[in-house]
Write an enzyme that holds these catalytic residues in place. Structure first.
Site, short mmCIF file in Angstrom:
data_model
loop_
_atom_site.label_atom_id
_atom_site.label_comp_id
_atom_site.label_asym_id
_atom_site.label_seq_id
_atom_site.Cartn_x
_atom_site.Cartn_y
_atom_site.Cartn_z
N HIS A 117 -32.56 -47.47 -39.53
CA HIS A 117 -33.62 -46.58 -40.59
C HIS A 117 -34.37 -48.58 -40.40
O HIS A 117 -36.28 -48.59 -40.67
CB HIS A 117 -32.85 -47.23 -42.29
CG HIS A 117 -34.26 -47.38 -43.46
ND1 HIS A 117 -34.25 -46.19 -44.31
CD2 HIS A 117 -34.83 -48.33 -43.37
CE1 HIS A 117 -35.90 -47.00 -44.65
NE2 HIS A 117 -35.86 -48.12 -44.92
N HIS A 128 -38.26 -41.78 -48.37
CA HIS A 128 -37.28 -41.80 -49.13
C HIS A 128 -36.69 -40.69 -49.33
O HIS A 128 -36.57 -40.11 -50.61
CB HIS A 128 -37.62 -42.32 -50.68
CG HIS A 128 -36.39 -43.51 -50.99
ND1 HIS A 128 -36.10 -43.66 -52.43
CD2 HIS A 128 -36.32 -45.49 -50.19
CE1 HIS A 128 -35.17 -44.78 -52.06
NE2 HIS A 128 -35.37 -45.95 -51.31
#
Length: 754
Positions: free
Chosen positions: A59, A108
């Site tokens: 990420h 998300h």
């Protein structure tokens, strides 16, 4: 370990080189752990290991994707509009009159599956802070969403929570939600995609960057207190390794949001900017303090010393590792000259925002962190923030790709007569992907702040930037995972083309791109091939269209077992319009308007809505892409809008021409009579998803001028109908009343979700 157990200091690490460490549990590979030891010349402390583990996660470090993402810079088209590009919190573009706009889309996904409300809410909160950190006032948000099958029980669990989280957080912030997408497909079962976009406005001179320069400048953490939520949220549940008894600490991996705290943080930060009190600023999102301190120090000209004891906590049991990894929301980190600290703290106090000096910029080249008088971190910041692993993962075209492309929908049974054609139109229009999304969008405030010009279900959202001149921006997001599954190179280009076309259809000139690249596991060569092809396709298309990628996000590991989601590159395009009062809506609002189809229609149904809804089929090739045609179409739409030649416009994409007609008729409350052009069958005319097309409503008085312009520029156009009556009629085939249509398309989502 608890906060009161023995702290693993740098001195302790130097004399205990063989102490076992939980690097694997933290998501690090053996060679990555060895590399950390090589960088430091010793084993890392627990705090250092925590920092490297989150900052070297997929990420934060883009370790599997950065070799492919480099194309966005290498192939970037030359443009004077780009003020800040890839590498900062968000890209910034010049829109004229001294104004700049910053925008970005992020994911998300995984948190939103675990805890739909908070996962989606904090996705909005995080992207808003990215925009704020650039120096801009956030002015609007958007939400491209993907869910599993619409009738699956787990979709009924996830979707209402996600929608409520987006609406709850955004509405409380007072930000209009002006667009996005909602797509259902079984491939997203267990892996919903919750992407969030924010756009902000500033003057050129107000741009701020994330860097810590100026020896002696103070580092101030301000906003919410730091808690145990979100620890390891970007990598693993890292807190499990920090328990005294070796048992999971059970801290939540999903962040918890407080939009009212964020609203105070926004206004406080904007006042701080207005008084020019900061030398550098960074929001705290993924990886929390680990990210903010290492990135600020890495991008600056010196080092940084942090006293972790000074961090305001809402949980006194947090260990140093947990404080560094916490992703508690509504926090920012600022670098402030000593003479401005008092005023900075006073502004924060005015807004009831907690602010604490936690460190200073040093003249060295190390990031040093202390806890209770002892040093627990001593690292070169670039190795944490910007010099993580770089993987050139193997990729290969999957063995099943040829068979998938060979399974062309041309062989599927087609409507035999007008009655069957009518049934298919109604089935597609009322299917979950094409039906009205008002059950969702009515939960969002679309008009707060008073500057929303266009919002759902228009082709793009539009915001007025300047009330005096009516300068504005339009933003659209698009991405068709079915197209990308059939051909990821073409699929990514089609996502850009549709978003570009959507912006142009409203009368705005496309300027720049942000993207959210959602894929399965990079350890699967087939997925990595999809990613490589999609990034190559997007970079090539941006080069042709002159729209640079300004930044974005990569989300990998979106899969369950061996089943990956469809490759889903979501592409956001931002455009500028000189006068929002000249915008082009999608509604057919006036009797007698002439309908013109712009572009070429071919028998292209691979990945189409018709094939999916009527036959449950995915196969063949997606529509071909002609980027020069897309550019020409956009120029025609812009000129026609500016010069008053068209009253309405709608791009043609999912569902083909008939879907665009249905949507524009229902929006305007007027029907349309269509005539099938020579050379096309009624079926192909209605359902083909050929790209590079738009449907426009032309006043009779402007038809000659409009068609002459199209002919002079070489854009095919055909009059295919007229706005009239209270039905969608295809001459010689069928009539479908607007009442029946409206009832069908409005009923789908409420029937599924209440």
């Amino acid at each position: 370990m608890s906060a009161h157990a023995r702290v693993d200091t740098v001195k302790h690490a130097e004399v205990t080189p063989e102490a076992p460490q939980p690097w694997a549990e933290l998501g690090l590979k053996e060679d990555e752990y060895a590399r950390i030891r090589e960088i430091l010349g010793r084993r890392p402390t627990g705090a250092e290991l925590a920092m490297y583990s989150v900052m070297w996660s997929e990420h934060c470090s883009y370790k599997s994707s950065k070799v492919h993402l480099a194309q966005f810079g290498e192939k970037a088209p030359a443009t004077d509009a780009l003020l800040v590009g890839i590498g900062e919190n968000a890209g910034v573009v010049d829109i004229g009159q001294g104004y700049a706009v910053t925008f970005k889309v992020e994911s998300h996904n995984h948190p939103s599956y675990i805890e739909p409300y908070q996962g989606a809410a904090t996705g909005i909160g995080g992207i808003v802070r990215d925009i704020l950190a650039m120096g801009a006032r956030p002015v609007a948000v958007m939400d491209p969403l993907r869910f599993g099958a619409a009738d699956h029980p787990d979709t009924r669990r996830v979707l209402p929570g996600v929608v409520a989280g987006i609406g709850g957080y955004g509405n409380c912030l007072g930000l209009p939600n002006i667009g996005g997408e909602v797509v259902f497909d079984p491939c997203y079962q267990g892996n919903p995609l919750v992407n969030a976009l924010c756009v902000g406005v500033m003057r050129h001179e107000d741009i701020h960057l994330a860097k810590a320069s100026g020896t002696g400048n103070r580092v101030i953490l301000y906003g919410a207190r730091t808690g145990g939520d979100g620890i390891g949220g970007v990598s693993v549940l890292a807190s499990e390794t920090f328990d005294d008894a070796g048992k999971p600490a059970k801290r939540p991996a999903v962040q918890v949001g407080d939009p009212f705290q964020e609203k105070l943080l926004i206004e406080c930060t904007l006042e701080i900017f207005a008084e020019k009190l900061v030398a550098g600023i960074q929001d705290l999102g993924g990886a929390g303090l680990s990210c903010a301190t290492s990135e600020l120090a890495s991008a600056g000209s010196g080092g940084m010393r942090i006293d972790l004891d000074a961090v305001p906590l809402r949980d006194s049991s947090l260990s140093p590792e947990e404080i560094l990894m916490s992703e508690s929301q509504e926090r920012m980190c600022a670098v402030v000259a000593p003479e401005n600290v008092e005023r900075f703290l006073a502004v924060c106090a005015k807004w009831d925002v907690i602010a604490t000096v936690i460190g200073a910029v040093t003249d060295g080249d190390r990031l040093e962190i202390h806890w209770r008088g002892e040093q627990i971190v001593d690292v070169p910041p670039r190795t944490v923030a910007h010099e993580g692993p770089v993987y050139r993962r193997p990729f290969a075209r999957p063995a099943w790709q040829d068979a998938l492309q060979a399974d062309d929908p041309a062989g599927l049974p087609r409507p035999a007569d007008g009655d069957e054609l009518r049934d298919h139109v109604l089935a597609v229009a009322s299917s979950p992907n094409q039906a009205s999304k008002s059950w969702i969008t009515d939960q969002y405030d679309r008009y707060v702040l008073g500057n929303t010009v266009l919002s759902q279900p228009e082709d793009s959202g539009m915001i007025r930037v300047d009330a005096t001149t009516n300068l504005g921006v339009a933003i659209a997001t698009d991405g068709n995972g079915r197209y990308a599954k059939l051909d990821p190179y073409t699929g990514a280009q089609l996502a850009l083309a549709e978003s570009y076309r959507n912006v142009a259809a409203t009368g705005a000139r496309p300027l720049a791109v942000t993207d959210c690249l959602n894929f399965g596991s990079p350890e699967d060569p087939a997925v990595m091939w999809q990613f490589a092809e999609a990034t190559r396709g997007l970079a090539d298309a941006c080069q042709v269209l002159g729209t640079p990628v300004t930044g974005g996000n990569v989300s990998l590991y979106n899969q369950t077992g061996d089943a990956a989601i469809h490759p889903t590159p979501v592409v956001g395009v931002l455009g500028v319009i000189d006068d929002v009062t000249r915008r082009t809506p999608m509604a057919f609002a006036t009797e007698g308007q002439l309908l013109h189809l712009l572009g070429d229609t071919a028998d292209e149904l691979g990945g189409s809505a018709w094939a999916q809804v009527v036959h449950g089929h995915l196969g063949g090739l997606p529509p071909r892409v002609d980027l020069e045609r897309e550019r020409l179409l956009a120029e025609i739409l812009l000129a026609a809008s500016r010069d008053g030649m068209i009253d309405a416009a709608h791009d043609l994409s999912d569902g083909g021409l008939v879907q665009a007609v249905v949507e524009s008729c229902l929006k305007g409350g007027h029907g349309a009579r269509l005539v099938v052009p020579d050379g096309l069958t009624p079926f192909t005319f209605l359902f083909s998803e050929s790209a590079g097309r738009a449907l426009v409503a032309v006043p009779r008085s402007e038809e000659v001028r409009f068609t002459d312009m199209c002919a002079a520029r070489g854009l095919p156009t055909a009059r295919v109908g007229v706005v009239t009556g209270e039905a969608v009629e295809v001459q010689g085939q069928f009539t479908l009343g607007l009442g029946e249509l409206r009832a069908a398309v409005d009923a789908t989502l409420p029937a599924l979700f209440g």
